[in-house]
Scaffold this motif. Sequence first.
Motif, PDB file in Angstrom:
ATOM      1  N   UNK A   1       0.667  -1.185   0.050  1.00 34.10           N
ATOM      2  CA  UNK A   1       0.160  -0.116  -0.168  1.00 34.10           C
ATOM      3  C   UNK A   1       0.838   1.253   0.033  1.00 34.10           C
ATOM      4  N   UNK A   2       0.318   2.450   0.281  1.00 32.96           N
ATOM      5  CA  UNK A   2       1.254   3.453   0.330  1.00 32.96           C
ATOM      6  C   UNK A   2       2.370   3.510   1.189  1.00 32.96           C
ATOM      7  N   UNK A   3       2.407   3.343   2.259  1.00 33.17           N
ATOM      8  CA  UNK A   3       3.232   2.918   3.385  1.00 33.17           C
ATOM      9  C   UNK A   3       3.261   1.857   4.112  1.00 33.17           C
ATOM     10  N   UNK A   4       2.867   0.802   3.434  1.00 34.32           N
ATOM     11  CA  UNK A   4       2.712  -0.586   4.181  1.00 34.32           C
ATOM     12  C   UNK A   4       3.011  -1.712   3.137  1.00 34.32           C
ATOM     13  N   UNK A   5       3.953  -2.510   4.005  1.00 31.12           N
ATOM     14  CA  UNK A   5       4.358  -3.605   3.202  1.00 31.12           C
ATOM     15  C   UNK A   5       3.432  -4.981   3.670  1.00 31.12           C
ATOM     16  N   UNK A   6       3.059  -5.784   2.699  1.00 30.01           N
ATOM     17  CA  UNK A   6       1.968  -6.826   3.044  1.00 30.01           C
ATOM     18  C   UNK A   6       2.661  -8.102   2.611  1.00 30.01           C
ATOM     19  N   UNK A   7       2.642  -8.998   3.601  1.00 31.52           N
ATOM     20  CA  UNK A   7       3.534 -10.479   3.118  1.00 31.52           C
ATOM     21  C   UNK A   7       2.260 -11.376   3.397  1.00 31.52           C
ATOM     22  N   UNK A   8       2.274 -12.350   2.395  1.00 35.82           N
ATOM     23  CA  UNK A   8       1.287 -13.723   2.470  1.00 35.82           C
ATOM     24  C   UNK A   8       2.219 -14.702   2.775  1.00 35.82           C
TER      25      UNK A   8
ATOM     26  N   UNK B   1      -5.455 -17.107  -0.028  1.00 36.90           N
ATOM     27  CA  UNK B   1      -4.576 -17.288  -1.503  1.00 36.90           C
ATOM     28  C   UNK B   1      -3.836 -16.379  -2.160  1.00 36.90           C
ATOM     29  N   UNK B   2      -4.486 -15.172  -1.868  1.00 35.55           N
ATOM     30  CA  UNK B   2      -3.629 -14.147  -2.928  1.00 35.55           C
ATOM     31  C   UNK B   2      -4.005 -12.837  -2.230  1.00 35.55           C
ATOM     32  N   UNK B   3      -3.039 -12.048  -2.423  1.00 36.89           N
ATOM     33  CA  UNK B   3      -3.157 -10.605  -1.991  1.00 36.89           C
ATOM     34  C   UNK B   3      -2.856  -9.620  -2.957  1.00 36.89           C
TER      35      UNK B   3
ATOM     36  N   UNK C   1      -6.560  -6.135  -0.330  1.00 32.75           N
ATOM     37  CA  UNK C   1      -7.346  -7.131  -0.870  1.00 32.75           C
ATOM     38  C   UNK C   1      -6.986  -8.515  -0.535  1.00 32.75           C
ATOM     39  N   UNK C   2      -7.782  -9.470  -0.173  1.00 37.22           N
ATOM     40  CA  UNK C   2      -7.350 -10.788   0.025  1.00 37.22           C
ATOM     41  C   UNK C   2      -8.351 -11.752  -0.644  1.00 37.22           C
ATOM     42  N   UNK C   3      -7.700 -12.994  -1.361  1.00 32.27           N
ATOM     43  CA  UNK C   3      -8.679 -13.971  -1.921  1.00 32.27           C
ATOM     44  C   UNK C   3      -8.703 -14.773  -1.041  1.00 32.27           C
TER      45      UNK C   3
END
Length: 163
Positions: A116-123, A149-151, A159-161
Amino acid sequence: YENRTAVLTSDGKVTHLSNNKHNTTSTVPASVNAVAVAVGLSHTVILNADGTVTAVGDNSHGQCGTEDWVNIVDIAAGRYFTLGLTSDGTLRACGSSKCGVLTLRGFSNVVSVAACDQTAVLLFSDGTVEIRGESSMGLRDANRFTNVDEIRAGGSTIIAKFR
């Protein structure tokens, strides 16, 4: 002002669409053979078919410092940072660590990255999600996601699937 669009064509080339308000026309080398593209505020990150990464545009925070990245399988770009995931699950990051975005050491079993803007997202391989960085506006709720399953992410949205 912050809208930026990069287009990945079927022949592996990347181009920008201009919005006439922001520097969206960074020159992409003709030699890229892209399989994925991500955009930050004013930089574009390209995952090449050979697992290397090309980053172009504003590098005022070091967000284009991907020259030595190899074996990359996934990329993401935030406002002033870039993430890469290697084939062995190692995380790479460069750019601004505002809000602690780049505190990504010691993770294992990561299968996908988003930003995101200033956010790291790990799956992770077990379907859980971890975020680092800005967590206001409900973003911290993603830390409770399971069976994912997916980000995807962008702006101030994750958004997460789910499985």
